[in-house]
Design an enzyme around this catalytic site. Structure first.
Site, short mmCIF file in Angstrom:
data_model
loop_
_atom_site.label_atom_id
_atom_site.label_comp_id
_atom_site.label_asym_id
_atom_site.label_seq_id
_atom_site.Cartn_x
_atom_site.Cartn_y
_atom_site.Cartn_z
NE ARG A 71 16.58 3.52 -22.20
CZ ARG A 71 17.83 3.70 -22.65
NH1 ARG A 71 18.26 3.05 -23.69
NH2 ARG A 71 18.63 4.54 -22.04
CD GLU A 126 30.83 7.71 -15.60
OE1 GLU A 126 30.07 7.05 -16.32
OE2 GLU A 126 31.45 7.26 -14.63
P1 AMP Z 1 21.15 11.66 -17.31
O1 AMP Z 1 21.46 12.72 -18.34
O2 AMP Z 1 22.33 11.28 -16.49
O3 AMP Z 1 19.94 12.02 -16.47
O4 AMP Z 1 20.81 10.34 -18.10
C1 AMP Z 1 19.59 10.23 -18.65
C2 AMP Z 1 19.57 9.35 -19.85
O5 AMP Z 1 20.45 8.23 -19.77
C3 AMP Z 1 18.18 8.84 -19.98
O6 AMP Z 1 17.78 9.10 -21.31
C4 AMP Z 1 18.25 7.37 -19.67
O7 AMP Z 1 17.58 6.66 -20.66
C5 AMP Z 1 19.72 7.01 -19.63
N1 AMP Z 1 20.20 6.38 -18.39
C6 AMP Z 1 21.09 6.88 -17.53
N2 AMP Z 1 21.35 6.03 -16.53
C7 AMP Z 1 20.58 4.95 -16.73
C8 AMP Z 1 20.37 3.71 -16.03
N3 AMP Z 1 21.03 3.40 -14.91
N4 AMP Z 1 19.47 2.83 -16.54
C9 AMP Z 1 18.81 3.13 -17.67
N5 AMP Z 1 18.96 4.27 -18.38
C10 AMP Z 1 19.83 5.16 -17.92
#
Ligand code: AMP
Length: 190
Positions: A77, A114
Site C-alpha cells: 500500500r 508476529e
Molecule cells: P509493522 O511492521 O508492524 O509496522 O506493519 C506495517 C505494515 O503492515 C504496513 O505496511 C501496513 O500496511 C501493515 N499493517 C499492519 N497492521 C495493520 C493494520 N492494523 N491495518 C492496516 N495495515 C496494517
C-alpha cells in the site's frame, strides 16, 4: 474505545478537507487478515478524489522544504501513496519490495513478523550518497517494516530525511523502532 488524533501541519494553501474528515473515511475491518486484528482499510480514502488529494498533501506537507530527491514506498500500500507524494515534492520514486520481486541486483533486510520473519529488498542503485530520501507507507503498526526499510536505505549511503505515513497505530508504539528519524503521521489511533 481507542482515541483518534489528527495532525494538520501548517500548509501553504487551503485544502478542501481536513485530517479529521479524512480519518472518518478510514474503514475498520475487524478480523482481517487474521482474528484479533482490526485492519485500517484506506480504500475509501483512495476512492474519493478530494480525500486522495488531501491525504497526499498532508503526508508530504512537513517535508516540502526538506530538499527530498527520492520517495521510497513500501510494498504494497506504500506503492499507492508514495508516487503521488513524490510528484507533489518534485522527487522520484523507488520501490522497497518483498523478497524475490525486484528484477535487478538487490540488498535485503530481514524483519520480524508476529510469527516468523519476512524480507524487504531494494535495488542496489535505487539511491545513494547525495540523495535525500523520504520513506512513505500507509500504516505504521509495530514499526518492524519501517525499521528494516530504514536499514536498507541507510545501507545505500542515502541521507534519510524522514518517514511519513497516513496512519499510526500508537498503541503498538512503532515509532520507537525508528530511532531518532523524523517521523510524521496524519492520523493517530491509540
Ligand atoms: P509493522 O511492521 O508492524 O509496522 O506493519 C506495517 C505494515 O503492515 C504496513 O505496511 C501496513 O500496511 C501493515 N499493517 C499492519 N497492521 C495493520 C493494520 N492494523 N491495518 C492496516 N495495515 C496494517
Amino acid at each position: 474505545m481507542p482515541s483518534v488524533r489528527v495532525h494538520a501541519p501548517p500548509i501553504r494553501y487551503n485544502l478542501p478537507m481536513n485530517a479529521a474528515q479524512l480519518s472518518a473515511l478510514v474503514r475498520d475491518v475487524a478480523g482481517f487478515p487474521t482474528p484479533g486484528i482490526v485492519f485500517k482499510d484506506i480504500t475509501p480514502v483512495l476512492a474519493d478524489p478530494t480525500a486522495l488529494r488531501v491525504a497526499v498533501e498532508l503526508i508530504a506537507a512537513p517535508f516540502r522544504d526538506a530538499g527530498v530527491t527520492t520517495v521510497a514506498g513500501i510494498e504494497a500500500r506504500g506503492f499507492v501513496l508514495a508516487p503521488p507524494v513524490a510528484l507533489t515534492l518534485g522527487a522520484g520514486f523507488v520501490p522497497l519490495r518483498k523478497k524475490g520481486k525486484l528484477p535487478y541486483d538487490t540488498h535485503s533486510e530481514e524483519y520480524q513478523l508476529e510469527y516468523g520473519t519476512d524480507e524487504l529488498e531494494v535495488h542496489v542503485d535505487a539511491a545513494g550518497p547525495g540523495d535525500r530520501v523520504l520513506l512513505v507507507d500507509d500504516v505504521i503498526a509495530t514499526g518492524g517494516t519501517g525499521a528494516a526499510a530504514i536499514r536498507l536505505l541507510r545501507g545505500l549511503g542515502a541521507d534519510l530525511v524522514g518517514m511519513a505515513v497516513l496512519i499510526e497505530l500508537a498503541f503498538l508504539d512503532g515509532r520507537q523502532a525508528l530511532g531518532d528519524l523524523d517521523f510524521h503521521t496524519v492520523v493517530t489511533y491509540g
